[in-house]
Design an enzyme around this catalytic site. Structure first.
Site, PDB file in Angstrom:
ATOM      1  N   LEU A 151       4.730  49.729  13.313  1.00  0.00           N
ATOM      2  CA  LEU A 151       5.284  49.440  11.997  1.00  0.00           C
ATOM      3  C   LEU A 151       4.354  48.530  11.220  1.00  0.00           C
ATOM      4  O   LEU A 151       4.235  48.650   9.995  1.00  0.00           O
ATOM      5  CB  LEU A 151       6.669  48.796  12.121  1.00  0.00           C
ATOM      6  CG  LEU A 151       7.335  48.464  10.783  1.00  0.00           C
ATOM      7  CD1 LEU A 151       7.637  49.738  10.005  1.00  0.00           C
ATOM      8  CD2 LEU A 151       8.601  47.648  10.985  1.00  0.00           C
ATOM      9  N   TYR A 152       3.687  47.611  11.900  1.00  0.00           N
ATOM     10  CA  TYR A 152       2.708  46.750  11.238  1.00  0.00           C
ATOM     11  C   TYR A 152       1.687  47.596  10.491  1.00  0.00           C
ATOM     12  O   TYR A 152       1.416  47.373   9.299  1.00  0.00           O
ATOM     13  CB  TYR A 152       2.013  45.858  12.267  1.00  0.00           C
ATOM     14  CG  TYR A 152       0.797  45.145  11.739  1.00  0.00           C
ATOM     15  CD1 TYR A 152       0.908  44.196  10.725  1.00  0.00           C
ATOM     16  CD2 TYR A 152      -0.468  45.416  12.259  1.00  0.00           C
ATOM     17  CE1 TYR A 152      -0.218  43.549  10.240  1.00  0.00           C
ATOM     18  CE2 TYR A 152      -1.586  44.764  11.788  1.00  0.00           C
ATOM     19  CZ  TYR A 152      -1.467  43.835  10.770  1.00  0.00           C
ATOM     20  OH  TYR A 152      -2.585  43.190  10.291  1.00  0.00           O
ATOM     21  N   ALA A 153       1.125  48.591  11.188  1.00  0.00           N
ATOM     22  CA  ALA A 153       0.139  49.467  10.557  1.00  0.00           C
ATOM     23  C   ALA A 153       0.742  50.223   9.380  1.00  0.00           C
ATOM     24  O   ALA A 153       0.104  50.385   8.332  1.00  0.00           O
ATOM     25  CB  ALA A 153      -0.424  50.444  11.582  1.00  0.00           C
ATOM     26  N   THR A 155       3.171  49.303   7.420  1.00  0.00           N
ATOM     27  CA  THR A 155       3.379  48.444   6.247  1.00  0.00           C
ATOM     28  C   THR A 155       2.061  48.114   5.556  1.00  0.00           C
ATOM     29  O   THR A 155       2.008  48.014   4.323  1.00  0.00           O
ATOM     30  CB  THR A 155       4.095  47.137   6.618  1.00  0.00           C
ATOM     31  OG1 THR A 155       3.327  46.393   7.575  1.00  0.00           O
ATOM     32  CG2 THR A 155       5.482  47.419   7.176  1.00  0.00           C
TER      33      THR A 155
END
Length: 338
Positions: A151-153, A155
């Site tokens: 999810l970091y990637a 966002t």
């Protein structure tokens, strides 16, 4: 020149602000001092920045749209470097809402403020994680990035896309840069180098994921900052590419926007990274070998060709030198605290 930098209490933001201040620029730092990791470290960084006469600190979250807009309208920055974000691949599994709030909503709030106060150049931090499931090496800026594995990637990829639309709609010259495993003094406690050094000095075991069969394009913090500063002087112009760059250029055909890797293109196996730490400390690591964690990738390798074509610069700090510098800082920092 007036520079607004978000995330100045953070690792990269601190070093970037310090560099602009040393060059004589006025720097406004914007940071929310979240408790993702030790706040003492964040306050120590900002104390150093506050020793510069040209530094102004604004304490606030990216989610505070009113304060962001007020800061932009008050200081009217010529250069904006957006580094504030919720970082960390693994933490994005534990607390996903923090990433949507900071990295998506927060970036949107900044762009909304800038559409009414357009700077000469907006520089926005992204990450090598956006390359996700790509298996073609080295990672080039023109590669497809539609397969994030965290999810970091996702966002950060969203931030790139949103900034592209604002660059086109409101003529905001924008450069996104993708960082590759940044390390060095004043680094974050959740990063591998910090954790390894800390545990090795305590005689504790270090956790080695992927059973050690991973590699990373490690990039020393001073090289990251040099890349940012150099790129700040290279303003993208819609629909044009530098004739010397040619097909390498990621310049948008419809917006004054491009994306650039900041890395040296020199991947290091994880076990070699650990050996370099052992040599710097004079301590042999006790290792616990573990499988890959969710959201991680096996290898990262940047193409530095576009960065070099645009700026003439390629990150080149030797890993051993960078690790030695970190160890020296770590020991001095903890001696001061004891």
């Amino acid at each position: 020149m007036s520079v607004l930098i978000t995330g100045t209490a953070g690792f990269i933001g601190f070093h970037t602000a310090k560099r602009f201040l040393e060059e004589g620029h006025k720097v406004v730092g914007y940071d929310g001092f979240t408790d993702y990791y030790d706040l003492t470290l964040k306050h120590k960084r900002v104390e150093i920045l506050e020793s510069y006469e040209n530094f102004t600190s604004v304490v606030g979250m990216l989610e505070n749209a009113h304060l962001l807009t007020e800061t932009v309208e008050t200081h009217k920055p010529e250069i904006v470097v957006h580094l504030a974000a919720q970082a960390g691949v693994r933490y994005s599994i534990e607390n996903p809402s923090a990433y949507i709030s900071s990295n998506v909503q927060g970036t949107f709030n900044l762009l909304e403020a800038l559409r009414h106060n357009v700077p000469k150049h907006l520089l926005l931090a992204s990450t090598s994680s956006v390359y996700g499931g790509n298996t073609v090496f080295p990672f080039e800026e023109t590669a497809r990035v539609g397969f994030p594995v965290s999810l970091y990637a996702a966002t950060k990829s969203a931030g790139e896309a949103i900034s592209h639309s604002y660059a086109g709609l409101f003529d905001i010259p924008t450069t996104c840069f993708r960082f590759f495993t940044v390390y060095g003094p004043w680094g974050r406690p959740d990063m591998a180098l910090f954790k390894f050094v800390d545990r090795m000095l305590r005689g504790e075991e270090i956790e080695v994921y992927g059973n050690g069969a991973m590699s990373r394009d490690f990039t020393y913090i001073d090289d990251i900052v040099e890349g940012i500063v150099q790129l700040s002087r290279t303003v993208p112009v819609v629909g044009t590419g530098d004739s010397e760059v040619g097909e390498l250029d990621s310049i948008s055909p419809v917006a004054p926007w491009r994306v650039v890797n900041i890395a040296g293109g020199q991947p290091v196996p994880l076990m070699s990274f650990i050996t370099a730490i052992e040599n710097a400390l004079g301590v042999e690591a006790k290792k616990t070998m573990l499988p890959m964690q969710a959201g991680d990738v096996t290898d990262t390798l940047a193409s530095p060709e576009l960065l070099e074509a645009l700026t003439g610069f390629i990150p080149n700090t030797p890993l051993e030198e960078g690790i030695s510098n970190f160890v020296d800082w770590y020991q001095e920092y903890h001696d001061d605290r004891n």
